[in-house]
Design a protein around this motif. Structure first.
Motif, short mmCIF file in Angstrom:
data_model
loop_
_atom_site.label_atom_id
_atom_site.label_comp_id
_atom_site.label_asym_id
_atom_site.label_seq_id
_atom_site.Cartn_x
_atom_site.Cartn_y
_atom_site.Cartn_z
N HIS A 11 0.83 -1.21 0.00
CA HIS A 11 0.00 0.00 0.00
C HIS A 11 0.86 1.26 0.00
CE1 HIS A 11 -3.87 -2.01 1.81
NE2 HIS A 11 -3.73 -2.21 0.51
N HIS A 54 -0.68 -7.14 -6.14
CA HIS A 54 -1.29 -6.81 -4.84
C HIS A 54 -2.74 -7.33 -4.72
CE1 HIS A 54 -1.99 -4.57 -1.18
NE2 HIS A 54 -3.08 -4.07 -1.73
N GLU A 58 -4.50 -10.26 -2.39
CA GLU A 58 -5.69 -9.99 -1.56
C GLU A 58 -6.81 -10.96 -1.92
OE1 GLU A 58 -5.14 -5.24 -0.51
OE2 GLU A 58 -6.42 -5.78 -2.19
N HIS A 128 -9.79 3.40 -0.61
CA HIS A 128 -9.79 1.93 -0.62
C HIS A 128 -8.68 1.39 0.30
CE1 HIS A 128 -10.11 -2.16 -2.25
NE2 HIS A 128 -8.79 -2.14 -2.39
N GLU A 132 -8.98 -0.79 3.89
CA GLU A 132 -8.30 -2.05 4.18
C GLU A 132 -7.39 -1.92 5.41
OE1 GLU A 132 -8.24 -4.10 -0.24
OE2 GLU A 132 -6.47 -2.97 0.37
N PHE A 137 -8.15 -5.23 7.53
CA PHE A 137 -7.06 -6.20 7.66
C PHE A 137 -6.88 -6.70 9.10
CE2 PHE A 137 -4.24 -4.91 3.74
CZ PHE A 137 -5.18 -5.50 2.92
FE LIG Z 1 -4.86 -3.38 -0.84
#
Ligand SMILES: [Fe+2]
Ligand SMILES: [Fe+2]
Length: 180
Positions: A11, A54, A58, A128, A132, A137
Motif C-alpha cells: 500500500h 497486490h 488480496e 480503498h 483495508e 485487515f
Molecule cells: Fe490493498
C-alpha cells in the motif's frame, strides 16, 4: 509476521506512485504538458504491481481464505465492496490508457480529462487503501489460527517469487527523483 504485513507495505508503494502522478499532473495544469511515458509507467504499475500482484494476493489468498471462514455479515459485505473497488479501479486505469492514446496522437485537449480521471482514481484508491488498512485487515486476522497465518504468509511469498517486484520499487524511486 502475518500476510497483511506485505500487503500494507505494498500500500505504501502504491501511495507513492499515486503521489508522483498527482504532482506531475498538478505541474501539467500549469504548463500544459504531461510526459505520456510517465502515464504509461503509472498504468503499468497499476496493472502489474497494484492489480496483478497486490490485488492478486488480496483476492487469491486473504479473501479466498476468509471465504472458507464463518465471517460476520459485516465483514462479508466489506469483502464484496473491496472486490468491486478493484473492478472499478481497473476500469479507471483503462480509461487513462484510452485518453493517453488520444493525447499521444496529438489531442492535447485530453490533458484535462486525464487529470480528472486520475484525480478521481487517486481519491477513490486512497480511500480503498484506508478501508483495508484501518477497518479490515486487522479485525479479520482473528479468524485465523497461527498455522493458518503462517500458511497464508508462505503462499504470499511464493506468489511474490514469480513477480518482478524490484522493478516497481525502482520505477517509483526513479520517478520520484525525476520530479525534483
Ligand atoms: Fe490493498
Ligand atoms: Fe484492495
Amino acid at each position: 509476521m502475518m500476510v497483511i504485513g506485505p500487503l500494507m507495505i505494498e500500500h505504501r508503494l502504491i501511495e507513492r506512485m499515486v503521489n508522483i502522478l498527482d504532482k506531475e499532473l498538478q505541474r501539467a495544469g500549469k504548463n500544459g504538458i504531461i510526459n505520456p511515458a510517465d502515464l504509461d509507467s503509472f498504468v503499468e504499475f497499476m496493472r502489474v504491481y497494484a492489480d496483478k500482484c497486490h490485488h492478486g494476493k488480496e483476492e487469491g489468498i486473504l479473501f479466498a481464505e476468509l471465504g472458507r471462514k464463518d465471517v460476520s455479515r459485516e465483514h462479508r459485505k466489506v469483502i464484496l465492496e473491496l472486490v468491486s473497488d478493484h473492478i472499478f479501479g481497473r476500469s479507471q486505469v483503462a480509461k487513462l490508457v484510452a485518453l493517453n492514446a488520444d493525447y499521444k496522437a496529438g489531442d492535447k485537449g485530453k490533458l484535462k480529462e486525464i487529470t480528472e480521471v486520475f484525480s478521481g482514481l487517486a481519491v477513490f484508491y486512497t480511500a480503498h487503501i484506508r478501508k483495508e488498512d484501518k477497518d479490515f485487515f486487522i479485525p479479520v486476522m482473528r479468524y485465523f489460527s497461527p498455522a493458518e497465518h503462517q500458511a497464508m504468509l508462505k503462499a504470499s511469498n511464493e506468489f511474490d517469487s514469480n513477480m518482478d517486484l524490484a522493478k516497481y520499487q525502482e520505477m517509483v524511486l526513479s520517478m520520484e527523483k525525476a520530479l525534483k
